[in-house]
Design a protein around this motif. Sequence first.
Motif, PDB file in Angstrom:
ATOM      1  N   ARG A  57       0.827  -1.203   0.000  1.00 12.85           N
ATOM      2  CA  ARG A  57       0.000   0.000   0.000  1.00 12.85           C
ATOM      3  C   ARG A  57       0.863   1.255   0.000  1.00 12.85           C
ATOM      4  O   ARG A  57       1.713   1.433   0.863  1.00 12.85           O
ATOM      5  CB  ARG A  57      -0.918   0.023   1.218  1.00 12.85           C
ATOM      6  CG  ARG A  57      -1.954  -1.086   1.236  1.00 12.85           C
ATOM      7  CD  ARG A  57      -2.752  -1.073   2.527  1.00 12.85           C
ATOM      8  NE  ARG A  57      -3.480   0.183   2.712  1.00 12.85           N
ATOM      9  CZ  ARG A  57      -3.147   1.117   3.583  1.00 12.85           C
ATOM     10  NH1 ARG A  57      -2.102   0.968   4.367  1.00 12.85           N
ATOM     11  NH2 ARG A  57      -3.875   2.216   3.699  1.00 12.85           N
ATOM     12  N   VAL A 113       0.192   5.421   0.020  1.00 11.74           N
ATOM     13  CA  VAL A 113      -0.823   6.455   0.224  1.00 11.74           C
ATOM     14  C   VAL A 113      -0.192   7.811  -0.062  1.00 11.74           C
ATOM     15  O   VAL A 113       0.890   8.131   0.458  1.00 11.74           O
ATOM     16  CB  VAL A 113      -1.382   6.423   1.657  1.00 11.74           C
ATOM     17  CG1 VAL A 113      -2.354   7.585   1.885  1.00 11.74           C
ATOM     18  CG2 VAL A 113      -2.070   5.085   1.940  1.00 11.74           C
ATOM     19  N   LYS A 164      -0.904  11.956  -0.074  1.00  9.29           N
ATOM     20  CA  LYS A 164      -1.723  13.118   0.250  1.00  9.29           C
ATOM     21  C   LYS A 164      -1.845  14.012  -0.975  1.00  9.29           C
ATOM     22  O   LYS A 164      -0.898  14.123  -1.772  1.00  9.29           O
ATOM     23  CB  LYS A 164      -1.110  13.912   1.397  1.00  9.29           C
ATOM     24  CG  LYS A 164      -1.167  13.234   2.757  1.00  9.29           C
ATOM     25  CD  LYS A 164      -0.633  14.169   3.842  1.00  9.29           C
ATOM     26  CE  LYS A 164      -0.748  13.584   5.225  1.00  9.29           C
ATOM     27  NZ  LYS A 164      -0.260  14.515   6.270  1.00  9.29           N
ATOM     28  N   ASN A 219     -12.109  10.953   0.736  1.00  7.70           N
ATOM     29  CA  ASN A 219     -11.931  11.264   2.159  1.00  7.70           C
ATOM     30  C   ASN A 219     -12.751  12.488   2.552  1.00  7.70           C
ATOM     31  O   ASN A 219     -13.358  12.534   3.627  1.00  7.70           O
ATOM     32  CB  ASN A 219     -10.455  11.542   2.470  1.00  7.70           C
ATOM     33  CG  ASN A 219      -9.605  10.289   2.446  1.00  7.70           C
ATOM     34  OD1 ASN A 219     -10.076   9.223   2.075  1.00  7.70           O
ATOM     35  ND2 ASN A 219      -8.344  10.415   2.847  1.00  7.70           N
ATOM     36  N   GLN A 245      -7.537   3.366  -5.180  1.00  7.42           N
ATOM     37  CA  GLN A 245      -8.722   3.782  -4.434  1.00  7.42           C
ATOM     38  C   GLN A 245      -8.690   5.301  -4.246  1.00  7.42           C
ATOM     39  O   GLN A 245      -7.661   5.846  -3.819  1.00  7.42           O
ATOM     40  CB  GLN A 245      -8.762   3.109  -3.065  1.00  7.42           C
ATOM     41  CG  GLN A 245      -8.787   1.600  -3.136  1.00  7.42           C
ATOM     42  CD  GLN A 245      -8.528   0.967  -1.781  1.00  7.42           C
ATOM     43  OE1 GLN A 245      -7.600   1.329  -1.065  1.00  7.42           O
ATOM     44  NE2 GLN A 245      -9.367   0.019  -1.407  1.00  7.42           N
ATOM     45  N   SER A 274      -8.294   6.952   1.461  1.00  5.28           N
ATOM     46  CA  SER A 274      -7.223   6.315   2.225  1.00  5.28           C
ATOM     47  C   SER A 274      -7.678   6.124   3.666  1.00  5.28           C
ATOM     48  O   SER A 274      -8.509   6.874   4.182  1.00  5.28           O
ATOM     49  CB  SER A 274      -5.948   7.171   2.197  1.00  5.28           C
ATOM     50  OG  SER A 274      -6.158   8.403   2.871  1.00  5.28           O
ATOM     51  N   HIS A 304      -8.956   8.803   6.437  1.00  7.22           N
ATOM     52  CA  HIS A 304      -8.064   9.801   7.019  1.00  7.22           C
ATOM     53  C   HIS A 304      -8.712  11.190   7.031  1.00  7.22           C
ATOM     54  O   HIS A 304      -9.636  11.460   6.257  1.00  7.22           O
ATOM     55  CB  HIS A 304      -6.755   9.861   6.230  1.00  7.22           C
ATOM     56  CG  HIS A 304      -5.862   8.676   6.451  1.00  7.22           C
ATOM     57  ND1 HIS A 304      -5.182   8.044   5.416  1.00  7.22           N
ATOM     58  CD2 HIS A 304      -5.522   7.991   7.580  1.00  7.22           C
ATOM     59  CE1 HIS A 304      -4.467   7.056   5.907  1.00  7.22           C
ATOM     60  NE2 HIS A 304      -4.665   6.998   7.214  1.00  7.22           N
ATOM     61  N   ALA A 318      -6.489  12.300   0.237  1.00  9.82           N
ATOM     62  CA  ALA A 318      -5.460  11.343  -0.161  1.00  9.82           C
ATOM     63  C   ALA A 318      -6.078  10.246  -1.015  1.00  9.82           C
ATOM     64  O   ALA A 318      -7.296  10.060  -1.031  1.00  9.82           O
ATOM     65  CB  ALA A 318      -4.779  10.739   1.065  1.00  9.82           C
ATOM     66  N   THR A 339      -5.087   5.981  -2.452  1.00 12.17           N
ATOM     67  CA  THR A 339      -4.272   4.799  -2.199  1.00 12.17           C
ATOM     68  C   THR A 339      -3.923   4.120  -3.513  1.00 12.17           C
ATOM     69  O   THR A 339      -4.789   3.916  -4.365  1.00 12.17           O
ATOM     70  CB  THR A 339      -5.022   3.797  -1.303  1.00 12.17           C
ATOM     71  OG1 THR A 339      -5.401   4.449  -0.095  1.00 12.17           O
ATOM     72  CG2 THR A 339      -4.147   2.593  -0.976  1.00 12.17           C
ATOM     73  N   SER A 392      -2.358   0.673  -4.369  1.00 11.85           N
ATOM     74  CA  SER A 392      -1.897  -0.639  -3.900  1.00 11.85           C
ATOM     75  C   SER A 392      -1.412  -1.451  -5.093  1.00 11.85           C
ATOM     76  O   SER A 392      -2.048  -1.445  -6.150  1.00 11.85           O
ATOM     77  CB  SER A 392      -3.023  -1.391  -3.197  1.00 11.85           C
ATOM     78  OG  SER A 392      -3.347  -0.787  -1.978  1.00 11.85           O
TER      79      SER A 392
END
Length: 540
Positions: A304, A306, A308, A315, A366, A369, A378, A382, A384, A386
Motif C-alpha cells: 500500500r 498512500v 496526500k 476522504n 482507491q 485512504s 483519514h 489522499a 491509495t 496498492s
Amino acid sequence: MKSTTYKQEAFDYIIVGAGSAGCVLANRLSEDSAAKVLLLEAGGADWNPWIHVPVGYFKTMHNPATDWCYLTDADAGINGRRLQWPRGKVLGGSSSLNGLLYIRGQRQDYDDWAAAGNAGWDYASVLPYFKKSECQERGGDTYHGTEGPLKVSDLRLRREIAERFIEAAKAAGIPENRDVNGATQEGVGYFQQTSYRGLRCSTAKAFLRPAAKRANLTVVKRAHCQRILLEGKRVVGVEYRRGERLERVRARREVVLCSGAIGSPQILQCSGIGHPEHLREVGVACRHELPGVGENLQDHLQIRLVFKTRCRTLNDEVRHPLKKLAAGTQYLLTRTGPLTLAASQVCVFARSREALDRPDIQFHMQPLSADKPAEGVHSFSAFTSSVCQLRPTSRGVIRITSPDPAIYPSIRPNYLATEEDCRVAVDAIKMARRIAEQEALASVITEEYVPGTRYQSDAELLEAARQHSQTIYHPAGTCKMGHDPLAVVDDQLRVHGLEGLRVVDASIMPVIVSGNTNAPTIMIAEKASDMIKEAHGRRE
C-alpha cells in the motif's frame, strides 16, 4: 452433550458451502429435476442490508455474523505480522462481502494449467464458461456474454483523482485498456464490478435465489460440516453440526466440497484425508493418504502506498457525519454516489520489467485512504495506490491443529519467501512512484504518506514491502489440481484415490490466476457442473 441424528433421506449431490462456487453448483445441478441436491452453509441468510450495498464490505468484513474472521500465523516475510483473512460465512460466501471486482486473469494462466497436464483447462476451453455466467452491461462479443445470471457493470462513480491516475499511468508508458477481460489484459482502466443498478450481485442473488424455489433443492443454513463419511475408499455422505446436534446425511452420487481455500483442506484433514504424519500429530486417524492437502497455498500480497493531495478525494466526501448522511440519501434516491464504490476504481496490469512477456503486477487504485477500514478514512485528502505481484512464487500451507473442526487451522502464507517475490515487490514500489511522478498526479500530490520517502534503496523498499502490505483476500491452491505428488484433485476435480468426492473452489488452482479470484471461481463451478452432469448423465 451433542446428540447425533442419522437422516434417512439421501441426496444425489451434497454441496458443502454456499459460497461463490457452491451457489453456482446448486443452481446448475438442480436444473436436473430428477436429481435431489442438498446445499449446506455454515453461515446464515444474506439478510444484512450492508451485504447488498456495494460499499458495505466495510461493515461485513471482520464481522463475525458474516465473516469467518480468520487470522494468519505470524509471518517472517512481513516482519512477524499476523494478517486478518476475511472469508464469507453467509449465503453467497465471499461473493457477499468481497470488493465486487470482476477480473478473469490472463489467458496464459489457463493455458499453463493445461500445459501442466490438466486437460480441458486451457483458455479456449474455459472462456465459454466465463461467458455462460456473465450478463455484461456493455453487451456481448467474442469475450463476453449477456445471457448469464451474474451482472457485470461499469462503475457508477467517477472522481477527478481517478482520472488523474489513469492519465499518469499512460504517461508512464502503460497503455489504456477499456476491457482488461478481453483480448489482452495489459493496461490501465476502470474496473467493472458484480453489481446491478447500484446493488451487489453475489452468487447467492444471481444463482441461488432463482433456484431456491425448485422442489429438488434443499438449502440448510447454520450447518457446519464436521467431516466426510467414508466407506472404504468411497465417500458416502457428510456429518454436519447444527447448534448442539450432529447430523449425518448420505449422498447417492457425489459430495462436492465448495468451502474455499481454507475450509476445503480443513474438512479433508479433519476427515482423515491428508499427510499421514501431520494427521497423526494432531490426533486424526489417516483414512486416505494425500500429502498435498493444505499445501501449495498462494495469495496476492498488496503493498500500500498512500499519497496526500491538494485536490479533493473521497476522504473529503465521507468523513463528516453530514456528508455521510448526504451520501446515504443520494444512494437511497438514485443508487449512485460513494456507497456504490467497489474495493477500487482503477486497475493497472503492468510488467515490472520490460523484458517480461506479460504483466506480473496489478494496481488497485482507491480514491480514498485509511489505516484500517473500520476506523474510517483519514482526516486529509489522499488516495491509495496498492500494488501486488500477480504470480508469487512463495508457497504457504493450511494445517489443522486439532481434530475439532471448530478450531481454526494454522494459516502460514509464507509471504515474500523467495528472491523473485522480493525483487518484484521492490520493482512494484518503484513503478507506483513512477506513476505518481507524472504531471497529472505530481501536480496535486503534496506528500507520500505511506511508506514515505525515507525508503529509497532496494533494501529499504523491501523493508517497506514487508511492513506496509496486506492480503488482498485471494487465498488459493490448497487442493491443487494436477497429477504430481502434491496434487489433490484430477482435471475432473475428483479427489485422487477416492470415489464420490470432488473439490470445486479456488483451492483447486494449481497456480493462482493473474488477478482477482472471484470470477475464476465462478467459472470453475460452471465447468465443474458440466463435468458432474456428464459423469452421471444429463436429464435437464
